[in-house]
Design a protein around this motif. Structure first.
Motif, PDB file in Angstrom:
ATOM      1  N   ASP A 171      -7.460  -0.037   0.816  1.00 16.38           N
ATOM      2  CA  ASP A 171      -7.772   0.584   2.107  1.00 16.38           C
ATOM      3  C   ASP A 171      -6.567   0.486   3.049  1.00 16.38           C
ATOM      4  O   ASP A 171      -5.933  -0.568   3.157  1.00 16.38           O
ATOM      5  CB  ASP A 171      -8.980  -0.138   2.722  1.00 16.38           C
ATOM      6  N   THR A 172      -6.297   1.572   3.752  1.00 19.79           N
ATOM      7  CA  THR A 172      -5.169   1.594   4.691  1.00 19.79           C
ATOM      8  C   THR A 172      -5.471   0.871   5.993  1.00 19.79           C
ATOM      9  O   THR A 172      -4.579   0.710   6.836  1.00 19.79           O
ATOM     10  CB  THR A 172      -4.791   3.039   5.026  1.00 19.79           C
ATOM     11  N   ARG A 173      -6.705   0.422   6.198  1.00 27.13           N
ATOM     12  CA  ARG A 173      -7.071  -0.207   7.471  1.00 27.13           C
ATOM     13  C   ARG A 173      -6.772  -1.703   7.515  1.00 27.13           C
ATOM     14  O   ARG A 173      -6.987  -2.345   8.547  1.00 27.13           O
ATOM     15  CB  ARG A 173      -8.554   0.039   7.767  1.00 27.13           C
ATOM     16  N   PHE A 174      -6.282  -2.279   6.425  1.00 24.77           N
ATOM     17  CA  PHE A 174      -5.881  -3.678   6.460  1.00 24.77           C
ATOM     18  C   PHE A 174      -4.639  -3.844   7.330  1.00 24.77           C
ATOM     19  O   PHE A 174      -3.792  -2.940   7.390  1.00 24.77           O
ATOM     20  CB  PHE A 174      -5.577  -4.192   5.049  1.00 24.77           C
ATOM     21  N   ALA A 187      -2.745   7.066   5.775  1.00 31.97           N
ATOM     22  CA  ALA A 187      -2.059   6.676   4.540  1.00 31.97           C
ATOM     23  C   ALA A 187      -0.590   7.067   4.575  1.00 31.97           C
ATOM     24  O   ALA A 187       0.260   6.363   4.029  1.00 31.97           O
ATOM     25  CB  ALA A 187      -2.751   7.308   3.333  1.00 31.97           C
ATOM     26  N   LEU A 188      -0.285   8.193   5.199  1.00 31.26           N
ATOM     27  CA  LEU A 188       1.104   8.644   5.298  1.00 31.26           C
ATOM     28  C   LEU A 188       1.950   7.597   6.008  1.00 31.26           C
ATOM     29  O   LEU A 188       3.023   7.198   5.529  1.00 31.26           O
ATOM     30  CB  LEU A 188       1.151   9.977   6.051  1.00 31.26           C
ATOM     31  N   ALA A 237       2.284   4.643  -4.814  1.00 33.71           N
ATOM     32  CA  ALA A 237       1.742   5.936  -4.402  1.00 33.71           C
ATOM     33  C   ALA A 237       0.715   5.753  -3.294  1.00 33.71           C
ATOM     34  O   ALA A 237       0.216   4.651  -3.054  1.00 33.71           O
ATOM     35  CB  ALA A 237       1.100   6.652  -5.600  1.00 33.71           C
ATOM     36  N   ALA A 238       0.409   6.861  -2.626  1.00 34.78           N
ATOM     37  CA  ALA A 238      -0.660   6.890  -1.624  1.00 34.78           C
ATOM     38  C   ALA A 238      -1.339   8.245  -1.705  1.00 34.78           C
ATOM     39  O   ALA A 238      -0.682   9.269  -1.875  1.00 34.78           O
ATOM     40  CB  ALA A 238      -0.098   6.655  -0.219  1.00 34.78           C
ATOM     41  N   MET A 239      -2.656   8.225  -1.589  1.00 33.09           N
ATOM     42  CA  MET A 239      -3.395   9.478  -1.554  1.00 33.09           C
ATOM     43  C   MET A 239      -3.493   9.920  -0.098  1.00 33.09           C
ATOM     44  O   MET A 239      -4.072   9.222   0.734  1.00 33.09           O
ATOM     45  CB  MET A 239      -4.794   9.289  -2.145  1.00 33.09           C
ATOM     46  N   ILE A 240      -2.898  11.073   0.201  1.00 40.42           N
ATOM     47  CA  ILE A 240      -2.945  11.591   1.560  1.00 40.42           C
ATOM     48  C   ILE A 240      -4.213  12.424   1.718  1.00 40.42           C
ATOM     49  O   ILE A 240      -4.345  13.497   1.138  1.00 40.42           O
ATOM     50  CB  ILE A 240      -1.708  12.465   1.886  1.00 40.42           C
TER      51      ILE A 240
END
Length: 538
Positions: free
Chosen positions: A57-60, A84-85, A95-98
């Protein structure tokens, strides 16, 4: 043992958000481990050394993510979620899923499980998956030569993301156990559309004011040069449609489609025994009344609906009071909380991009106080809000004015008035991130869950240091008063409010004098509060 891990950020044990719970059900074939983890408990997630794929999760907080990524090598870590970007630029993952995805991440998980080692060529066909390209293909090279998004692809439709609607609600929780869980533990979050064709949202209303994104704006938004040219073009195009920079849209092609899918969400949860809903949207009112009316006609009205709209959304119309009370008519309980209040100062509001004035913000505060307790107590709208009191443009005088407005029209926000009531900049690609960057106040690299910034007025640095320095002695002085627990809490809130207000007046009058006389201000505040609390108890 599972080789794929889904790790969602959660401050306490609660139902997972729909993007994660629906993704988990789509990945059932690979039997992923489903973990909700406290923001500061990633080290407890227990990812084994033979894990192949971790969707994080990007919210950490960024620092926690950095430590975690180092600890789970050689597993492939892919960022997923809002912003995520921005996080991909700061956290060295592969990698990251945008944007939201189900099919793309299912494909990624199957590659991770069945391929001995997924190559960049394997990953390049997955839409909106950003890749960290190594110089010469050397995976041991520390610094990437470039970042790419080989297959930008369109955003998935609302139907693609929601259907089949089979949320996976059973997740493990890692983190501190609360003695008393908050009310959110019994609520499920609905995935509300961020855009409905023909019904522009508040965010879209302000899109033309985002520096460097609107075609009429001469300046080009600055994109990190490590992104390849084609990726930079895609990023600019995405930001035009999503000016808040989250790049996590849920688009509905029509109002009818949006309502149909929202009703389906609520009915599906109802069949599972869940009728208390949190609506995750800064501007839910475009669809709210029709959605509640449709559920009522089906005799499936919610037991509770929780909204967290923006100040701009609440000020959309003078008839907002009637809209809120109309919504309360269709459910057993209506809660409005977590409204992010900005400062009550016109210059700061203008610099942040608001079209509303401080009178509008005051109007919203009075509205929430007025409707609280309506319908025989069915409406709760006065507690649990956020206040972003301090921003790069704040001056001591403007802070004094904002605090005066809180005293007059929003006393329920006093508990949110403290030296750390900062404006949050979640991403440098967000509208507010661009405005702060234009003011040359954005500092390099995100900290915690957002970007740090500095004040334009140098006196504010002195003010903040003094305000923080005085908090300890202030709380110590209040603690010596003979008060019951409830009275002590009120005394602390009132003392802190008066402290930061009177100190701001002092700094505005003479910053050098304030640096030497702040102790007298503190003693005066403690004495005033002690006298007032004694009057209450006599």
């Amino acid at each position: 043992m599972s080789r794929v891990f889904l790790i969602e950020c959660a401050e306490s044990r609660r139902f997972p958000s729909l993007p994660w719970s629906l993704l988990a059900s789509s990945l059932a074939e690979v039997e992923p481990a489903r973990l909700q983890v406290h923001p500061y408990a990633l080290a407890e997630a227990g990812v084994p050394s033979d894990a192949r794929l971790v969707l994080l999760d990007t919210r950490f907080p960024v620092r926690e993510s950095l430590k975690f990524v180092e600890s789970v090598v050689p597993a492939t870590v892919v960022l997923y979620g809002p912003y995520a970007l921005d996080r991909f630029e700061s956290i060295p993952v592969r990698a990251a899923m945008i944007g939201p995805s189900r099919s793309g991440l299912v494909e990624l998980a199957k590659l991770a499980i069945h391929a001995e080692s997924a190559t960049d060529a394997d990953l390049a066909s997955i839409p909106r998956l950003s890749l960290r390209n190594r110089p010469g293909g050397d995976p041991n090279e520390d610094e990437p030569a470039s970042w790419s998004i080989p297959s930008p692809g369109p955003w998935p439709s609302m139907e693609d993301l929601l259907l089949p609607f089979q949320p996976s609600l059973e997740w493990e929780y890692c983190g501190p156990r609360r003695r008393l869980e908050d009310a959110d533990t019994r609520r499920v979050s609905l995935w509300w559309p961020t855009r409905v064709e023909g019904a522009p949202s508040i965010e879209e209303r302000d899109a033309a004011r985002l520096p460097g994104v609107d075609d009429a704006t001469p300046a080009q938004m600055e994109i990190d040069p490590r992104w390849e040219p084609s990726a930079r073009d895609a990023i600019r195009a995405w930001l035009r449609a999503d000016p808040n920079g989250a790049l996590f849209p849920l688009h509905a092609v029509s109002r009818d489609q949006a309502l149909s899918l929202l009703v389906e969400q609520a009915r599906a949860f109802g069949r599972l025994g869940h009728r208390a809903f949190r609506i995750v949207s800064s501007d839910p009112s475009v669809l709210l009344a029709s959605w509640l009316g449709m559920l009522s006609k089906l005799d499936e009205a919610p037991s509770e609906v929780v909204l967290s709209p923006s100040v701009a959304a609440l000020r959309r119309t003078d008839g907002m009071r009637q809209e809120l009370l109309g919504a309360a008519h269709h459910c057993a309980r209506l809660v409005v909380d977590r409204v992010p209040f900005p400062s009550f100062d016109d210059r700061s509001l203008r610099m942040r991009g608001y079209r509303e004035t401080h009178w509008d913000v005051r109007w919203v505060a009075r509205l929430l106080a007025e409707v609280d307790g309506s319908f025989g107590g069915k409406v709760r709208s006065r507690l649990g809000h956020r206040l972003e009191l301090l921003d790069p443009w704040t001056t001591p005088r403007e802070l004094v004015d904002s605090l005066a407005a809180v005293e007059e029209d929003a006393p329920f926000l006093k508990g949110q008035c403290h030296p750390s009531s900062f404006l949050t900049v979640p991403s440098r690609y967000s509208a507010i991130g661009q405005r702060v960057a234009e003011a040359a106040s954005l500092r390099s690299g995100p900290s915690e869950s957002g970007w740090d910034w500095g004040f334009q007025d140098p006196r504010m640095g002195t003010y903040l240091a003094l305000a923080q320095q005085g908090l300890g002695p202030l709380l110590e002085g209040i603690g010596r008063l003979r008060l019951a627990a409830a009275g002590r809490e009120r005394a602390i809130v009132e003392a802190r409010f008066r402290w930061i207000r009177q100190l701001a007046e002092c700094v505005d009058s003479d910053v050098e004098s304030a640096a030497s006389s702040w102790g007298k201000v503190l003693a005066g505040v403690t004495r005033e509060v002690a006298i007032d609390m004694k009057r209450e108890t006599d």
